[in-house]
Scaffold this motif. Structure first.
Motif, mmCIF file in Angstrom:
data_model
loop_
_atom_site.group_PDB
_atom_site.id
_atom_site.type_symbol
_atom_site.label_atom_id
_atom_site.label_comp_id
_atom_site.label_asym_id
_atom_site.label_seq_id
_atom_site.Cartn_x
_atom_site.Cartn_y
_atom_site.Cartn_z
ATOM 1 N N PHE A 30 0.834 -1.201 0.000
ATOM 2 C CA PHE A 30 0.000 0.000 0.000
ATOM 3 C C PHE A 30 0.872 1.255 0.000
ATOM 4 O O PHE A 30 0.682 2.166 -0.811
ATOM 5 N N THR A 31 1.845 1.306 0.894
ATOM 6 C CA THR A 31 2.717 2.473 1.006
ATOM 7 C C THR A 31 3.507 2.688 -0.283
ATOM 8 O O THR A 31 3.624 3.811 -0.772
ATOM 9 N N THR A 32 4.010 1.609 -0.858
ATOM 10 C CA THR A 32 4.773 1.699 -2.100
ATOM 11 C C THR A 32 3.915 2.250 -3.235
ATOM 12 O O THR A 32 4.345 3.148 -3.971
ATOM 13 N N MET A 33 2.706 1.734 -3.385
ATOM 14 C CA MET A 33 1.819 2.189 -4.463
ATOM 15 C C MET A 33 1.350 3.627 -4.231
ATOM 16 O O MET A 33 1.263 4.413 -5.180
ATOM 17 N N MET A 34 1.068 3.978 -2.990
ATOM 18 C CA MET A 34 0.646 5.344 -2.672
ATOM 19 C C MET A 34 1.776 6.323 -2.995
ATOM 20 O O MET A 34 1.547 7.360 -3.622
ATOM 21 N N ARG A 35 2.983 5.967 -2.620
ATOM 22 C CA ARG A 35 4.120 6.849 -2.888
ATOM 23 C C ARG A 35 4.374 6.959 -4.399
ATOM 24 O O ARG A 35 4.632 8.042 -4.908
ATOM 25 N N LYS A 36 4.266 5.834 -5.101
ATOM 26 C CA LYS A 36 4.558 5.822 -6.536
ATOM 27 C C LYS A 36 3.534 6.597 -7.354
ATOM 28 O O LYS A 36 3.894 7.357 -8.251
ATOM 29 N N TYR A 37 2.249 6.413 -7.050
ATOM 30 C CA TYR A 37 1.201 7.005 -7.891
ATOM 31 C C TYR A 37 0.554 8.258 -7.328
ATOM 32 O O TYR A 37 -0.040 9.024 -8.082
ATOM 33 N N ARG A 38 0.637 8.458 -6.031
ATOM 34 C CA ARG A 38 0.033 9.666 -5.447
ATOM 35 C C ARG A 38 1.096 10.573 -4.841
ATOM 36 O O ARG A 38 0.767 11.610 -4.273
ATOM 37 N N HIS A 39 2.359 10.167 -4.923
ATOM 38 C CA HIS A 39 3.504 10.974 -4.513
ATOM 39 C C HIS A 39 3.445 11.410 -3.057
ATOM 40 O O HIS A 39 3.853 12.518 -2.712
ATOM 41 N N ALA A 40 2.910 10.541 -2.216
ATOM 42 C CA ALA A 40 2.846 10.801 -0.780
ATOM 43 C C ALA A 40 2.696 9.473 -0.056
ATOM 44 O O ALA A 40 2.143 8.521 -0.599
ATOM 45 N N THR A 41 3.191 9.428 1.157
ATOM 46 C CA THR A 41 2.991 8.231 1.969
ATOM 47 C C THR A 41 1.588 8.285 2.568
ATOM 48 O O THR A 41 0.977 9.368 2.627
ATOM 49 N N PRO A 42 1.070 7.158 3.040
ATOM 50 C CA PRO A 42 -0.248 7.198 3.697
ATOM 51 C C PRO A 42 -0.294 8.188 4.859
ATOM 52 O O PRO A 42 -1.288 8.888 5.039
ATOM 53 N N GLN A 43 0.783 8.271 5.624
ATOM 54 C CA GLN A 43 0.804 9.212 6.750
ATOM 55 C C GLN A 43 0.746 10.655 6.259
ATOM 56 O O GLN A 43 0.061 11.483 6.855
ATOM 57 N N GLN A 44 1.419 10.956 5.177
ATOM 58 C CA GLN A 44 1.363 12.311 4.620
ATOM 59 C C GLN A 44 -0.039 12.640 4.115
ATOM 60 O O GLN A 44 -0.517 13.756 4.281
ATOM 61 N N VAL A 45 -0.707 11.668 3.521
ATOM 62 C CA VAL A 45 -2.078 11.880 3.061
ATOM 63 C C VAL A 45 -2.984 12.113 4.262
ATOM 64 O O VAL A 45 -3.828 13.011 4.256
ATOM 65 N N ARG A 46 -2.790 11.320 5.307
ATOM 66 C CA ARG A 46 -3.607 11.457 6.513
ATOM 67 C C ARG A 46 -3.472 12.844 7.122
ATOM 68 O O ARG A 46 -4.451 13.446 7.555
ATOM 69 N N THR A 47 -2.267 13.371 7.160
ATOM 70 C CA THR A 47 -2.046 14.674 7.792
ATOM 71 C C THR A 47 -2.177 15.834 6.810
ATOM 72 O O THR A 47 -2.057 16.985 7.201
#
Length: 139
Positions: free
Chosen positions: A113-130
């Motif tokens: 999940f973290t890898t795909m989020m970083r690759k395609y949304r250019h942010a980690t899940p924690q960065q998206v959360r905050t």
């Protein structure tokens, strides 16, 4: 390695882009509707290409080619976009753990999940959360 893993990180997945109906070599309007409904209901579980193709009563090879012509992305990329969209909503609207969100969204692990989020949304899940995403200049 999946064929889709070598796509550049700037590749944008847009599951909201309307499909090209009546595209030469693409899915029929009926099959387009059927597969969209099927994927909306089932994207968070493990799906095979053969299972998706069966919805349209096509061979996996023919389905993959027709799907890509109709939607502009592979079936894998389309499902990935649906999973990332759900994950982003859950990250913004809940206090669930990132591991639980990864599981609910259909990712095999929190790491995937973290890898795909970083690759395609250019942010980690924690960065998206905050609400902190990397700017284009930081990439």
């Amino acid at each position: 390695m999946r064929r889709d893993d070598d796509l550049p990180a700037r590749f944008s997945i847009d599951s909201h882009k309307p499909p090209l109906l009546n595209a030469k070599g693409g899915l029929s309007a009926r099959h387009t509707y059927q597969i969209q409904q099927f994927l909306k209901e089932n994207f968070s579980r493990k799906l095979s290409l053969a299972e998706m193709a069966a919805v349209c009563d096509l061979s996996p090879y023919h389905f993959a080619r027709a799907f890509s012509k109709t939607f502009g992305v592979s079936p894998y990329q389309y499902v990935l976009a649906l999973r990332l969209d759900l994950a982003e909503k859950l990250l913004a609207d809940s206090r669930m753990s990132i591991t639980d969100i990864a599981d609910l969204s259909g990712f095999s692990s929190q790491s995937h999940f973290t890898t795909m989020m970083r690759k395609y949304r250019h942010a980690t899940p924690q960065q998206v959360r905050t609400g902190r995403r990397r700017s284009q200049s930081e990439k």
